[in-house]
Design an enzyme around this catalytic site. Sequence first.
Site: not given
Length: 467
Positions: A193, A267, A414, A442
């Site tokens: 993540h 990310s 985003d 995002h």
Amino acid sequence: MDVKLNTIRLVWVLSLAGEILNNAVSFAVFCVLDFVDFILCFVYKVIDFWIESQWKPCYCSFAKQHIIEGENILVSEECESKTVCLTSTKLQLEDISDTLYSRPSIVAQLSKFIVNDLNKAKKTTVTSTFTIDSTIVEMLRGNVVPKQSVLLPRWSDCGCKICNSWTSSSKDTLFVKAEGPKDKAREDVLFIHGLISSSVFWTETLFPNFSTTVKSTYRLLAVDILGFGRSPKPTELLYTLREHVEMIEKSVLEAYQVKSFHIVAHSLGCILALAIAVKQPGSIKSLTLLAPPYFPVPKGEPATQYIMRRIAPRRVWPVMAFGASIACWYEHISRTFCLVICKNHRFWEFITKFITRNRIRTYLLESFCCHTHNSGWHTFHNIICGTAGKLDSYLDTVCNQLKCEVAIFHGGDDKVIPVECSYNVQRRIPRAQVKVVENKDHITIVVGRQMAFAKELEKIWKRSKCD
């Protein structure tokens, strides 16, 4: 024709006026925030000493002054800062980002002028060379023994069972949510993540939407990275790239005996994924990156400072830029945010459920709040800013040494990481396929389209299996 030309001129004038207004308001707002953070520095020092009976160092002091906390001693300065960390067996030389202590502001400049004047009065000169603190000498002599990881949360951190579940376990490993066959899995997939998130970003969205075939043949491994979710959050760590990567290797690859695997990362997790791929190029079957934060650094620019200003430009608009600037530039204001939001996340979850009459799930709110200021602050600077000078070589390694498929997904709306970042990655890895999903940002690049994205991942894994 004249009407169209006048319209274009009007739009240009309004755009220029808006930019000037944004710059003026931003300057005023951030001048105030500079001062507020300066005051909060002293406030927290007093409160920390009152509650914890010790002064806690911060990054407000200059790097040429010492920064010592536990077994972490700063031994260099400017753009090549490293920290010596004492472990149970050896001294580690950690790469840390100079953005931790070098964030130019009006207050900082005034303080710098005062210090320079004092140095001139004392007729002393300050050199920018590597220095060795006397504590390191004591370490080498064996007179300093490493402390055990601090298990109890600080007074400003949340003490709930979810945030501190790691303290009840004797295992010094990350939390991993594993689904799929335990013994005879044909394929392994590692999910990483992003910043201020956790494994639920995957387990609550994608895991339920994979096909029966994938669930029966693939082992899905979603990890809470160090300092987030249910994983350990030691207060003395600097959350460097080495610490993050080694903990993932120890907690996932070694613990589950993973030999070859796919990676799906979002990310900030994309940086960790690239670092793992570079360390284990022969083990990667496919690499899927969502909104990778890659900004090529112009020649002659200090890499860390350039990335900090790109991600956190000290602007009040757009809102995401303002939020990123608060999180990046202000150590004590961001700690206040964690004190109000993260420490009291159970209250905010209750309020959310009450207002919505329990009609929405709050897993993203829990995910957003399950970290400490120390872990969030250091991870932001040491991973996003601190790796700016390494990403080019990482991407070149993936391009030249890895033969796996590289897929990149990015939300067209985003506002956190611009779409250009994905195309920047593609320029370094020409075989990478970029898919821009319109009207997604995002988070909604996954949340809200989890079924479609699960199918896209299955196709990628199937293709890599056939290669």
